[in-house]
Design a protein around this motif. Structure first.
Motif, PDB file in Angstrom:
ATOM      1  N   GLU A   4      43.958 134.067  35.008  1.00  0.00           N
ATOM      2  CA  GLU A   4      44.999 135.033  34.639  1.00  0.00           C
ATOM      3  C   GLU A   4      45.357 135.930  35.821  1.00  0.00           C
ATOM      4  OE1 GLU A   4      46.789 134.840  31.863  1.00  0.00           O
ATOM      5  OE2 GLU A   4      45.548 133.103  31.352  1.00  0.00           O
ATOM      6  N   ASP A   5      44.340 136.310  36.610  1.00  0.00           N
ATOM      7  CA  ASP A   5      44.594 137.122  37.809  1.00  0.00           C
ATOM      8  C   ASP A   5      45.436 136.342  38.809  1.00  0.00           C
ATOM      9  OD1 ASP A   5      43.070 139.316  36.892  1.00  0.00           O
ATOM     10  OD2 ASP A   5      41.226 138.405  37.664  1.00  0.00           O
ATOM     11  N   ASP A   6      45.091 135.080  39.017  1.00  0.00           N
ATOM     12  CA  ASP A   6      45.838 134.242  39.956  1.00  0.00           C
ATOM     13  C   ASP A   6      47.291 134.065  39.504  1.00  0.00           C
ATOM     14  OD1 ASP A   6      43.514 134.006  41.379  1.00  0.00           O
ATOM     15  OD2 ASP A   6      43.198 131.877  40.956  1.00  0.00           O
ATOM     16  N   ILE A   7      47.492 133.864  38.213  1.00  0.00           N
ATOM     17  CA  ILE A   7      48.854 133.717  37.686  1.00  0.00           C
ATOM     18  C   ILE A   7      49.644 135.003  37.918  1.00  0.00           C
ATOM     19  CG2 ILE A   7      50.200 133.493  35.552  1.00  0.00           C
ATOM     20  CD1 ILE A   7      48.085 131.432  34.624  1.00  0.00           C
ATOM     21  N   ALA A   8      49.010 136.154  37.687  1.00  0.00           N
ATOM     22  CA  ALA A   8      49.685 137.440  37.899  1.00  0.00           C
ATOM     23  C   ALA A   8      50.048 137.641  39.365  1.00  0.00           C
ATOM     24  CB  ALA A   8      48.802 138.585  37.411  1.00  0.00           C
ATOM     25  N   ILE A   9      49.177 137.227  40.265  1.00  0.00           N
ATOM     26  CA  ILE A   9      49.451 137.359  41.700  1.00  0.00           C
ATOM     27  C   ILE A   9      50.628 136.468  42.084  1.00  0.00           C
ATOM     28  CG2 ILE A   9      48.542 136.888  44.012  1.00  0.00           C
ATOM     29  CD1 ILE A   9      45.767 137.776  42.850  1.00  0.00           C
ATOM     30  N   LEU A  10      50.628 135.225  41.615  1.00  0.00           N
ATOM     31  CA  LEU A  10      51.744 134.315  41.904  1.00  0.00           C
ATOM     32  C   LEU A  10      53.049 134.841  41.299  1.00  0.00           C
ATOM     33  CD1 LEU A  10      50.411 130.665  41.484  1.00  0.00           C
ATOM     34  CD2 LEU A  10      51.228 131.761  43.562  1.00  0.00           C
ATOM     35  N   ALA A  11      52.976 135.387  40.100  1.00  0.00           N
ATOM     36  CA  ALA A  11      54.175 135.894  39.427  1.00  0.00           C
ATOM     37  C   ALA A  11      54.810 137.046  40.199  1.00  0.00           C
ATOM     38  CB  ALA A  11      53.846 136.339  38.006  1.00  0.00           C
ATOM     39  N   ALA A  12      54.018 137.750  41.001  1.00  0.00           N
ATOM     40  CA  ALA A  12      54.534 138.872  41.787  1.00  0.00           C
ATOM     41  C   ALA A  12      55.016 138.450  43.171  1.00  0.00           C
ATOM     42  CB  ALA A  12      53.454 139.947  41.928  1.00  0.00           C
TER      43      ALA A  12
END
Length: 150
Positions: A4-12
């Protein structure tokens, strides 16, 4: 760091900010993670550009492309090598971790797969690149007008 952290980083990150959750999940699972020690080289000028990097943690220092230029610091969610997401080429400069850092590498093959599976993401990329090209064209027109005025 979890998925979930990785997805949030990519989303930003630029380019990926408008991707849907499923496209980001595919990128997160299929991309290559790399941990860097302080001052470890990520890539050097002239190396093959076989993918873009998103900074997951830490800071990457990008050496100036021209003598006298400023070093650029890329932190969390920064995208390094946007063009290399789509085409292979050569790295135009050096990049190294300032301290401990972690990045994820997204190859053109992976990008193509994501864009084929998620056509909405492809449309977003197309529009963003078209906007960038239009802005570049306008910048060239302004430079030409200034040169013509002299």
């Amino acid at each position: 760091m979890g998925i979930e952290d990785d997805i949030a980083i990519l989303a930003a990150a630029p380019v990926f900010e408008a991707f849907g959750r499923d496209a980001l999940r595919l990128l997160t699972f299929a991309a290559e993670r790399r941990s860097l020690e302080p001052r470890e080289t990520l890539f050097s000028r002239g190396d093959p550009a076989d993918g873009g990097f998103v900074v997951l943690s830490g800071t990457i220092a990008l050496a100036p492309r021209v003598a006298g230029g400023d070093t650029v610091l890329a932190g969390r969610s920064a995208l390094i090598g946007r063009l290399a997401l789509f085409v292979r080429g050569e790295r135009p400069g050096d990049a190294a971790a300032q301290g401990a850092a972690e990045v994820t590498r997204i190859t053109p093959t992976l990008m193509r797969r994501v864009l084929e599976e998620f056509p909405d993401a492809a449309a977003v990329i197309h529009d963003a690149l078209a906007d960038d090209l239009s802005a570049l064209n306008q910048d060239f027109a302004r430079v030409r007008a200034m040169l013509d005025a002299d």
